[in-house]
Design an enzyme around this catalytic site. Structure first.
Site, PDB file in Angstrom:
ATOM      1  N   THR A  27      -3.748 -11.892   4.424  1.00 37.87           N
ATOM      2  CA  THR A  27      -3.147 -13.168   4.814  1.00 37.87           C
ATOM      3  C   THR A  27      -1.925 -13.366   3.930  1.00 37.87           C
ATOM      4  O   THR A  27      -1.729 -12.653   2.949  1.00 37.87           O
ATOM      5  CB  THR A  27      -4.122 -14.343   4.612  1.00 37.87           C
ATOM      6  OG1 THR A  27      -4.355 -14.518   3.205  1.00 37.87           O
ATOM      7  CG2 THR A  27      -5.449 -14.119   5.320  1.00 37.87           C
ATOM      8  N   LEU A  57      -5.789 -12.822  -0.402  1.00 34.12           N
ATOM      9  CA  LEU A  57      -5.431 -14.249  -0.415  1.00 34.12           C
ATOM     10  C   LEU A  57      -4.298 -14.416  -1.418  1.00 34.12           C
ATOM     11  O   LEU A  57      -4.439 -14.035  -2.588  1.00 34.12           O
ATOM     12  CB  LEU A  57      -6.642 -15.092  -0.836  1.00 34.12           C
ATOM     13  CG  LEU A  57      -7.920 -14.916   0.008  1.00 34.12           C
ATOM     14  CD1 LEU A  57      -9.073 -15.714  -0.592  1.00 34.12           C
ATOM     15  CD2 LEU A  57      -7.670 -15.350   1.451  1.00 34.12           C
ATOM     16  N   VAL A  83      -6.836 -10.869  -4.736  1.00 33.73           N
ATOM     17  CA  VAL A  83      -5.719 -11.778  -4.999  1.00 33.73           C
ATOM     18  C   VAL A  83      -4.406 -11.081  -4.667  1.00 33.73           C
ATOM     19  O   VAL A  83      -4.237  -9.899  -4.989  1.00 33.73           O
ATOM     20  CB  VAL A  83      -5.732 -12.213  -6.479  1.00 33.73           C
ATOM     21  CG1 VAL A  83      -4.519 -13.072  -6.803  1.00 33.73           C
ATOM     22  CG2 VAL A  83      -7.027 -12.938  -6.804  1.00 33.73           C
ATOM     23  N   LYS A  84      -3.503 -11.816  -4.014  1.00 34.71           N
ATOM     24  CA  LYS A  84      -2.205 -11.226  -3.671  1.00 34.71           C
ATOM     25  C   LYS A  84      -1.125 -11.874  -4.534  1.00 34.71           C
ATOM     26  O   LYS A  84      -0.998 -13.103  -4.563  1.00 34.71           O
ATOM     27  CB  LYS A  84      -1.938 -11.531  -2.203  1.00 34.71           C
ATOM     28  CG  LYS A  84      -1.272 -10.443  -1.418  1.00 34.71           C
ATOM     29  CD  LYS A  84      -1.286 -10.844   0.047  1.00 34.71           C
ATOM     30  CE  LYS A  84      -0.437  -9.952   0.879  1.00 34.71           C
ATOM     31  NZ  LYS A  84      -0.242 -10.513   2.216  1.00 34.71           N
ATOM     32  N   CYS A  85      -0.369 -11.052  -5.253  1.00 37.17           N
ATOM     33  CA  CYS A  85       0.713 -11.556  -6.113  1.00 37.17           C
ATOM     34  C   CYS A  85       2.021 -10.896  -5.704  1.00 37.17           C
ATOM     35  O   CYS A  85       2.043  -9.701  -5.408  1.00 37.17           O
ATOM     36  CB  CYS A  85       0.466 -11.192  -7.577  1.00 37.17           C
ATOM     37  SG  CYS A  85      -0.890 -12.064  -8.341  1.00 37.17           S
TER      38      CYS A  85
END
Ligand code: E4P
Length: 217
Positions: A27, A57, A83-85
């Site tokens: 996402t 996310l 986790v998306k960074c």
């Protein structure tokens, strides 16, 4: 190659998972905003539909402290949350920090091999090169995927190459040939992968012939 759906739409995710073809989901803030639903219940539902597949996310903070804080919160959503960074200086620092605490990170918005090299050194679980957006500016997105796969292979990095911003079936074929571990795509592209006009024509002919014969199984 794993197939992830690049969507926050639960109807598409349920259909893809029911087909048995979806290994995970990515996402981003734009996809989440499109759904017009409160964030936490939406992402919890997505994680439960896709489990045990990974669901990326994305943080919206842009500074190191903010990304770490949001990252820790997002990692708590479900065991399959990743986790998306973004691939910025603070984003790299956040990847290093979060991964050292055992939180898996997908580093997103990657547009160069140098960025991908640094991300792997920082300990990212996934690197997301954006093919379509490079093609949009007349650069060959697939060359980047090939370069990253080669660099990671040479040094034995464990970071998985997640080909993103996929717009058509040819992107999927080329990502697979390059050795990308994952391709994330819109639901519409997944549907295109299984279609062929000769299949439809062939099936119609078989059934017409069968029905004319009066035979039964
Ligand atoms: C990947 O994780 C991104 O969400 C996505 O692939 C971006 O695709 P787009 O360039 O089609 O928006």
């Amino acid at each position: 190659m794993k197939i992830f759906l690049d969507t926050a739409n639960v109807t598409e995710l349920r259909e893809g998972v029911a087909m048995g073809l979806v290994d995970g989901c990515t996402t981003n803030p734009s996809l989440i905003a499109k759904e017009k639903r409160p964030f936490r219940p939406l992402v919890e539902e997505i994680c439960s539909i896709v489990a045990p597949g990974d669901v990326s996310l994305e943080v919206v903070a842009t500074d190191f402290d903010g990304m770490v804080k949001e990252g820790k919160e997002l990692a708590q959503v479900a065991p399959n949350a990743v986790v998306k960074c973004p691939l910025t200086k603070d984003g790299l620092k956040a990847v290093k920090h979060l991964s050292s605490e055992g939180i898996r990170v997908n580093q997103t918005l990657c547009f160069s091999a140098t960025q991908a090299l640094l991300s792997a050194k920082a300990g990212a679980t996934y690197i997301s090169p954006f093919l379509g957006r490079l093609d949009d500016i007349a650069a060959v997105g697939m060359d980047l995927v090939r370069d990253i796969c080669e660099i990671y292979r040479v040094y034995g990095f464990k970071t998985q190459v997640l080909a993103a911003s996929i717009r058509n079936p040819l992107h999927v074929v080329d990502a697979a040939k390059a050795g990308a571990h994952v391709a994330t795509m819109p639901f519409s592209v997944l549907e295109m992968l299984m279609k062929h006009p000769l299949t439809d024509i062939g099936l119609k002919k078989f059934l017409d012939d069968w029905n004319k014969s009066g035979a039964k199984i």
